[in-house]
Design an enzyme around this catalytic site. Structure first.
Site, PDB file in Angstrom:
ATOM      1  N   CYS B  86      31.953  35.245  39.770  1.00  0.00           N
ATOM      2  CA  CYS B  86      32.551  36.240  38.886  1.00  0.00           C
ATOM      3  C   CYS B  86      31.483  37.207  38.344  1.00  0.00           C
ATOM      4  CB  CYS B  86      33.349  35.555  37.771  1.00  0.00           C
ATOM      5  SG  CYS B  86      34.494  36.678  36.942  1.00  0.00           S
ATOM      6  N   HIS B 203      36.863  31.505  40.573  1.00  0.00           N
ATOM      7  CA  HIS B 203      36.072  30.499  39.857  1.00  0.00           C
ATOM      8  C   HIS B 203      36.271  29.097  40.425  1.00  0.00           C
ATOM      9  CE1 HIS B 203      34.700  32.799  36.273  1.00  0.00           C
ATOM     10  NE2 HIS B 203      35.772  33.508  36.488  1.00  0.00           N
ATOM     11  N   GLU B 205      34.485  26.587  39.947  1.00  0.00           N
ATOM     12  CA  GLU B 205      34.113  25.578  38.938  1.00  0.00           C
ATOM     13  C   GLU B 205      35.280  25.290  37.994  1.00  0.00           C
ATOM     14  OE1 GLU B 205      33.661  28.671  38.623  1.00  0.00           O
ATOM     15  OE2 GLU B 205      33.289  29.316  36.573  1.00  0.00           O
TER      16      GLU B 205
END
Lengths: 81, 232
Positions: B86, B203, B205
Site C-alpha cells: 500500500c 494488504h 497482512e
C-alpha cells in the site's frame, strides 16, 4: 527573491479531481468550459544575494527532485524579485 | 532469518505486518525507525502501509528522503527482499525502486473492501507457493492506488513477467468491473526485474486469519520465507 513553481499532471495522465471540479463548475451554470486540470503551486523564498540564474538553478533542482514526480508530472519555474 | 518492518512517521500497518511475521510466519522481526541507516542483519524488510508524512505533497514523496531509504536501496541492490504494501508500494515507486506511479483512484473514493486478485506470475519469491491463475481474496484500503506508467514501461513489465497481481472477478477474469481504482491493465502489484522487490496495493497482512475474512495472504508470506531460506 521568489521562485514560483507550478506542478501539473502530464497531459496523458488522468485527473479525476480536475474532472470532478469541472463537473461542479458546469452544475453552477458556467458554460463553454472545455476542461479543468488541477495542479500544485509553490512559492519558494530565496536569499536575495543569489543571481537570477542561481535562483533558477536551485528552484529547478528542488522542483525536479522533490516537488514533481517526473513519471506523472511536469513543472515550470518562474523567478521574480 | 530476520525480518524488519520500517516505521515512518504516519505508518499505521507496521504492527499488522509485525504481528503476521511473528505469529504466523514464526520468524524474528524488528521495527526499524526511519532514521536508521544500517540494515545489515536483516534478510527482508517490509515497507508498510499507512500515511507516511501525512501523504503531504504526494503519497510516499517525502518518505523517500528518510535516511533509511538510502539503506533500503542498497539492501535491494544486494538482492535482498523489499516488500512494499500500500503506502509502501507508493514509497517504492517514488524512490525509483519500482517503475510507474500511483495516482488518485478514478472514482476519487477512499476504497476499503476485499477484492479478488489474480496471481499472474508464480515465478517470484513472493508467489512461489501459489498456483498461477489462483484467485486470492485480499483487502484494499487506499485513495491513491491507480497505477500508471508509460507504454514503454508497461510493455517491459509485461515482457519480463513483472506484473504479479491483477484485480479480477471471483472467477479470475480480469475485467473493467473488477478494477476498483482505474489502475492500468488492472495492475495491483508489480516486482522489479530481479524480482526481489515487490509492491502491491492490497494488504496481505490483513488477510492471514480466517476470523478477519480471509487467510489468502499467508501464502505470500510463506513464499517469501521460503525464498529467504533458499537465498541463504
Amino acid at each position: 527573491m521568489k521562485a514560483k513553481v507550478y506542478v501539473t499532471l502530464k497531459p496523458s495522465v488522468l485527473d479525476p479531481q480536475g474532472k470532478a471540479i469541472h463537473h461542479s463548475v458546469e452544475l453552477l451554470g458556467f458554460e463553454k468550459i472545455a476542461d479543468i486540470r488541477q495542479g500544485k503551486y509553490f512559492e519558494i523564498a530565496l536569499d536575495a544575494t543569489l543571481s537570477d540564474a542561481e535562483a533558477r538553478e536551485t528552484a529547478e533542482k528542488i522542483a525536479k527532485d522533490v516537488l514533481a514526480n517526473p513519471v506523472i508530472e511536469d513543472y515550470r519555474v518562474e523567478i521574480s524579485n | 532469518m530476520k525480518f524488519g518492518v520500517i516505521v515512518f512517521p504516519g505508518s499505521n500497518c507496521d504492527h499488522d505486518a509485525y504481528h503476521v511475521i511473528s505469529k504466523h510466519v514464526g520468524q524474528p522481526v524488528e521495527f526499524i525507525w526511519h532514521k536508521e541507516t544500517d540494515l545489515s542483519g536483516y534478510d527482508a524488510v517490509i515497507v508498510p502501509g499507512g500515511f507516511s508524512y501525512g501523504d503531504y505533497l504526494r503519497c510516499g514523496a517525502l518518505a523517500k528522503f528518510s535516511p533509511v531509504m538510502a539503506a533500503v536501496k542498497e539492501f535491494a541492490a544486494q538482492g535482498k527482499f523489499v516488500f512494499g504494501i500500500c503506502n509502501g508500494f507508493q514509497i517504492l515507486c517514488e524512490a525509483g525502486l519500482l517503475p510507474g506511479a500511483l495516482i488518485r483512484n478514478k472514482n476519487l473514493h477512499f476504497i476499503c473492501k476485499h477484492v479478488n486478485l489474480k496471481v499472474e506470475n508464480s515465478n517470484t519469491p513472493y508467489t512461489s507457493e501459489i498456483a498461477e491463475g489462483e484467485v486470492l481474496s485480499i483487502p484494499i484500503a487506499h485513495a491513491e492506488g491507480n497505477y500508471v506508467c508509460d507504454d514503454e514501461t508497461f510493455h517491459q513489465l509485461e515482457e519480463n513477467g513483472q506484473i504479479v497481481f491483477r484485480y479480477c472477478d471471483e472467477n479470475g477474469e480480469v475485467t473493467d468491473e473488477a478494477n476498483p481504482n482505474g489502475a492500468r491493465s488492472n495492475i495491483a502489484g508489480i516486482c522489479n526485474q530481479d524480482r526481489n522487490v515487490l509492491g502491491m496495493m492490497p494488504h496481505p497482512e490483513r488477510a492471514c486469519e480466517v476470523l478477519l475474512g480471509s487467510d489468502d495472504g499467508r501464502n505470500i508470506f510463506r513464499s517469501l520465507t521460503k525464498a529467504i531460506a533458499a537465498h541463504g
